[in-house]
Design a protein around this motif. Structure first.
Motif, PDB file in Angstrom:
ATOM      1  N   PRO A 143       0.806  -1.230   0.000  1.00 49.90           N
ATOM      2  CA  PRO A 143       0.000   0.000   0.000  1.00 49.90           C
ATOM      3  C   PRO A 143       0.838   1.279   0.000  1.00 49.90           C
ATOM      4  N   MET A 144       2.079   1.187   0.472  1.00 53.23           N
ATOM      5  CA  MET A 144       2.879   2.413   0.573  1.00 53.23           C
ATOM      6  C   MET A 144       3.810   2.621  -0.620  1.00 53.23           C
ATOM      7  N   ASP A 145       3.717   1.721  -1.579  1.00 50.17           N
ATOM      8  CA  ASP A 145       4.645   1.841  -2.699  1.00 50.17           C
ATOM      9  C   ASP A 145       4.139   2.862  -3.714  1.00 50.17           C
ATOM     10  N   THR A 146       4.828   3.961  -3.822  1.00 46.49           N
ATOM     11  CA  THR A 146       4.467   4.943  -4.840  1.00 46.49           C
ATOM     12  C   THR A 146       5.720   5.299  -5.631  1.00 46.49           C
ATOM     13  N   PRO A 147       5.777   4.874  -6.875  1.00 38.46           N
ATOM     14  CA  PRO A 147       6.994   5.120  -7.643  1.00 38.46           C
ATOM     15  C   PRO A 147       7.062   6.539  -8.198  1.00 38.46           C
ATOM     16  N   PHE A 148       6.284   7.467  -7.612  1.00 34.29           N
ATOM     17  CA  PHE A 148       6.248   8.823  -8.164  1.00 34.29           C
ATOM     18  C   PHE A 148       7.512   9.623  -7.849  1.00 34.29           C
ATOM     19  N   ILE A 149       7.945  10.386  -8.819  1.00 30.98           N
ATOM     20  CA  ILE A 149       9.038  11.324  -8.581  1.00 30.98           C
ATOM     21  C   ILE A 149       8.364  12.628  -8.142  1.00 30.98           C
ATOM     22  N   PRO A 150       8.898  13.274  -7.113  1.00 26.79           N
ATOM     23  CA  PRO A 150       8.226  14.495  -6.639  1.00 26.79           C
ATOM     24  C   PRO A 150       8.167  15.573  -7.720  1.00 26.79           C
ATOM     25  N   SER A 151       7.212  16.470  -7.581  1.00 25.92           N
ATOM     26  CA  SER A 151       7.121  17.566  -8.556  1.00 25.92           C
ATOM     27  C   SER A 151       8.303  18.509  -8.354  1.00 25.92           C
ATOM     28  N   TRP A 152       8.641  19.255  -9.400  1.00 19.86           N
ATOM     29  CA  TRP A 152       9.744  20.225  -9.267  1.00 19.86           C
ATOM     30  C   TRP A 152       9.391  21.332  -8.270  1.00 19.86           C
ATOM     31  N   ASN A 153       8.113  21.617  -8.111  1.00 22.08           N
ATOM     32  CA  ASN A 153       7.693  22.583  -7.081  1.00 22.08           C
ATOM     33  C   ASN A 153       8.154  22.143  -5.696  1.00 22.08           C
ATOM     34  N   ARG A 154       7.942  20.846  -5.411  1.00 18.93           N
ATOM     35  CA  ARG A 154       8.307  20.345  -4.093  1.00 18.93           C
ATOM     36  C   ARG A 154       9.827  20.334  -3.923  1.00 18.93           C
ATOM     37  N   VAL A 155      10.518  19.892  -4.961  1.00 19.74           N
ATOM     38  CA  VAL A 155      11.978  19.813  -4.867  1.00 19.74           C
ATOM     39  C   VAL A 155      12.567  21.203  -4.644  1.00 19.74           C
ATOM     40  N   THR A 156      12.010  22.177  -5.354  1.00 22.85           N
ATOM     41  CA  THR A 156      12.523  23.541  -5.208  1.00 22.85           C
ATOM     42  C   THR A 156      12.222  24.095  -3.818  1.00 22.85           C
ATOM     43  N   SER A 157      11.114  23.634  -3.244  1.00 23.65           N
ATOM     44  CA  SER A 157      10.811  24.123  -1.903  1.00 23.65           C
ATOM     45  C   SER A 157      11.790  23.524  -0.885  1.00 23.65           C
ATOM     46  N   ALA A 158      12.210  22.272  -1.122  1.00 22.50           N
ATOM     47  CA  ALA A 158      13.162  21.641  -0.197  1.00 22.50           C
ATOM     48  C   ALA A 158      14.582  22.156  -0.409  1.00 22.50           C
ATOM     49  N   ILE A 159      14.973  22.341  -1.659  1.00 21.96           N
ATOM     50  CA  ILE A 159      16.329  22.827  -1.965  1.00 21.96           C
ATOM     51  C   ILE A 159      16.187  24.017  -2.925  1.00 21.96           C
ATOM     52  N   PRO A 160      16.067  25.223  -2.366  1.00 18.90           N
ATOM     53  CA  PRO A 160      15.688  26.367  -3.209  1.00 18.90           C
ATOM     54  C   PRO A 160      16.618  26.626  -4.405  1.00 18.90           C
ATOM     55  N   ASP A 161      17.906  26.282  -4.287  1.00 18.00           N
ATOM     56  CA  ASP A 161      18.775  26.603  -5.432  1.00 18.00           C
ATOM     57  C   ASP A 161      19.022  25.392  -6.329  1.00 18.00           C
ATOM     58  N   ILE A 162      18.161  24.379  -6.254  1.00 21.71           N
ATOM     59  CA  ILE A 162      18.416  23.133  -6.998  1.00 21.71           C
ATOM     60  C   ILE A 162      18.470  23.362  -8.516  1.00 21.71           C
ATOM     61  N   LYS A 163      17.616  24.255  -9.004  1.00 22.70           N
ATOM     62  CA  LYS A 163      17.604  24.468 -10.454  1.00 22.70           C
ATOM     63  C   LYS A 163      18.904  25.139 -10.918  1.00 22.70           C
ATOM     64  N   GLU A 164      19.401  26.056 -10.106  1.00 21.45           N
ATOM     65  CA  GLU A 164      20.675  26.704 -10.461  1.00 21.45           C
ATOM     66  C   GLU A 164      21.794  25.672 -10.449  1.00 21.45           C
ATOM     67  N   GLN A 165      21.734  24.804  -9.433  1.00 20.01           N
ATOM     68  CA  GLN A 165      22.761  23.751  -9.356  1.00 20.01           C
ATOM     69  C   GLN A 165      22.714  22.860 -10.590  1.00 20.01           C
ATOM     70  N   LEU A 166      21.497  22.515 -11.011  1.00 19.06           N
ATOM     71  CA  LEU A 166      21.347  21.645 -12.188  1.00 19.06           C
ATOM     72  C   LEU A 166      21.887  22.359 -13.436  1.00 19.06           C
ATOM     73  N   LEU A 167      21.508  23.610 -13.550  1.00 12.11           N
ATOM     74  CA  LEU A 167      21.960  24.409 -14.694  1.00 12.11           C
ATOM     75  C   LEU A 167      23.490  24.464 -14.741  1.00 12.11           C
ATOM     76  N   ASP A 168      24.106  24.757 -13.589  1.00 11.54           N
ATOM     77  CA  ASP A 168      25.571  24.852 -13.529  1.00 11.54           C
ATOM     78  C   ASP A 168      26.225  23.520 -13.871  1.00 11.54           C
ATOM     79  N   ALA A 169      25.684  22.434 -13.288  1.00  9.33           N
ATOM     80  CA  ALA A 169      26.291  21.116 -13.514  1.00  9.33           C
ATOM     81  C   ALA A 169      26.270  20.785 -15.005  1.00  9.33           C
ATOM     82  N   VAL A 170      25.140  21.037 -15.646  1.00 11.17           N
ATOM     83  CA  VAL A 170      25.021  20.706 -17.075  1.00 11.17           C
ATOM     84  C   VAL A 170      25.954  21.585 -17.898  1.00 11.17           C
ATOM     85  N   GLU A 171      26.021  22.857 -17.531  1.00  8.54           N
ATOM     86  CA  GLU A 171      26.872  23.796 -18.255  1.00  8.54           C
ATOM     87  C   GLU A 171      28.337  23.347 -18.164  1.00  8.54           C
TER      88      GLU A 171
END
Ligand SMILES: O=C(O)[C@H](O)COP(=O)(O)O
Length: 406
Positions: free
Chosen positions: A371-399
């Motif tokens: 019953p507790m198995d949910t293979p969902f990946i969290p929304s980017w809204n949630r991820v950004t709320s937990a780690i506010p600079d995550i998108k910048e980090q992703l951008l930098d890493a890819v660059e």
């Protein structure tokens, strides 16, 4: 040419007169300013060695209206990543290749994992999720299209028709799904879509009763198509499954987040062929066997969120209803194949149905036991709320990856 039938639930955009691609492209060029466009390509390194992607890249090199192409590269070591950068370097658009297995993106993944926010399964869902994060972070586009890298029958019409409904500023669509007939080598393909998804939806309607959600899902002509497009805003609130439930999961999310008049489907190709996976009757963790189990689970999970109560008995009834309906469909497909002069292997089709029926039960049992198995990946809204600079980090890493290994 087909018909112009509308199902009354989502809009269907047909291909009624085979407009020349140049005409579509000229229009798309005029949409660029209001709705800049990106293309996301989830790819395995092995696909760089096959014939499909070579032709896709050749076709994309002629596409004038795309601002950016984001390639998510899975299963590549350093040497292979370098080769990938070289491989895509001829494209005239702004191109970025996400090296999902590289040290920078792995470190980012670890950071997410520490907070239980990372995708738990490897695969297309995870790859697409990171690419979507990158598209959001780059802020370069207002509309995005996505397609697979194994399409053997690709021409640039496909991407033009796919992105048009979300790129035209006079249209209000937030999401658009591609459809086509998967006919190749004189036979009908699309085994999971034809033999599992549609009959299972019909069986669920019969057993669980009327459901807006099931009618909605049933209104897509090719619910498993890997090709779809959307307005960039859609990404923020999107929760997608990391397994083969991805396509059904995205359709469910669209229904939850938008009214159906903001959703559509578009005819993107006369014929479509791609790499075929094996049925894998002996090993349920692979091929179409795994795909059918994951999709069945995704459907059951979604119905449960709508209040449906499941039990062993109910799953047994669903399986029985599915089996009967699927066998009737085999008969229908046979007639359709015959009138079109296509080959049809009835024994193979029924063997697939038997395997899928088993997997409907397997998925049901799994659903009840976990019953507790949910293979969902969290929304980017949630991820950004937990780690506010995550998108910048992703951008930098890819660059940095794209600079360092080029
Ligand atoms: O869409 C499907 O049904 C699955 O991806 C399998 O497709 P195939 O039968 O064309 O390989």
């Amino acid at each position: 040419m087909g018909d112009f039938y509308q199902n009354g639930i989502i809009t269907t955009l047909h291909n009624l007169c085979r407009r020349p691609v140049e005409e579509l492209e000229a229009e798309l060029m005029s949409f660029r300013k209001a709705r800049p466009m990106s293309l996301v390509l989830p790819s395995l390194y092995s696909e760089l060695e096959g014939p499909a992607l070579k032709n896709i890249v050749k076709e994309l090199a002629k596409v004038p209206y795309l601002e950016q192409i984001v390639i998510g590269l899975d299963r590549a070591d350093e040497q292979e990543y370098r080769h990938a950068l070289e491989y895509f370097s001829g494209l005239p658009q702004h191109v970025r290749v996400l090296w999902n297995d590289g040290p920078r993106l792995r470190a980012l993944d670890l950071q997410l994992r520490e907070q239980n926010l990372a995708p738990t399964e490897m695969g297309k869902g995870r790859n697409v999720w990171y690419c979507f994060g990158y598209v959001l972070a780059s802020g370069m586009s207002k509309s995005v299209a996505l397609h697979d890298c194994d399409i053997l029958t690709y021409s640039r019409d496909l991407v033009a028709r796919l992105i048009y409904p979300v790129a035209n500023p006079n249209f209000n669509y937030m999401f658009c799904k591609g459809y086509y007939a998967r006919v190749a080598d004189s036979k009908m393909n699309g085994r999971v879509s034809r033999l599992l998804v549609t009959p299972l939806i019909r069986a669920l309607k019969k057993v669980c009763g009327p459901s807006d959600f099931l009618d909605y899902l049933d209104s897509y002509r090719y619910p498993l198509a890997g090709e779809f497009s959307f307005r960039t805003d859609v990404i923020n609130d999107l929760r997608i499954p990391s397994d083969w439930g991805l396509e059904v999961g995205v359709l469910s999310e669209m229904k939850r987040n938008y009214a159906t008049n903001r959703l559509c489907q578009v005819d993107i190709a006369d014929t479509y062929d791609h790499k075929h996976q094996e049925l894998s009757p002996e090993d349920a963790s692979r091929g179409l066997s795994k795909m059918s189990t994951d999709i069945s689970k995704a459907l059951f999970r979604k119905l449960a969120t709508n209040g449906e109560i499941f039990s062993n008995e109910k799953f047994r009834t669903i399986k029985a209803a599915y089996f009967r309906i699927a066998l009737d469909f085999v008969e229908t497909y046979q007639s359709d194949a015959v009138i079109n002069g296509l080959n049809f292997d009835r024994h193979k089709e029924e063997k697939a149905v038997e395997l899928f029926a088993q997997n409907v039960m397997r998925a049901g049992a799994y659903f009840l036991d976990n019953p507790m198995d949910t293979p969902f990946i969290p929304s980017w809204n949630r991820v950004t709320s937990a780690i506010p600079d995550i998108k910048e980090q992703l951008l930098d890493a890819v660059e940095l990856d794209n600079e360092e290994y080029r």
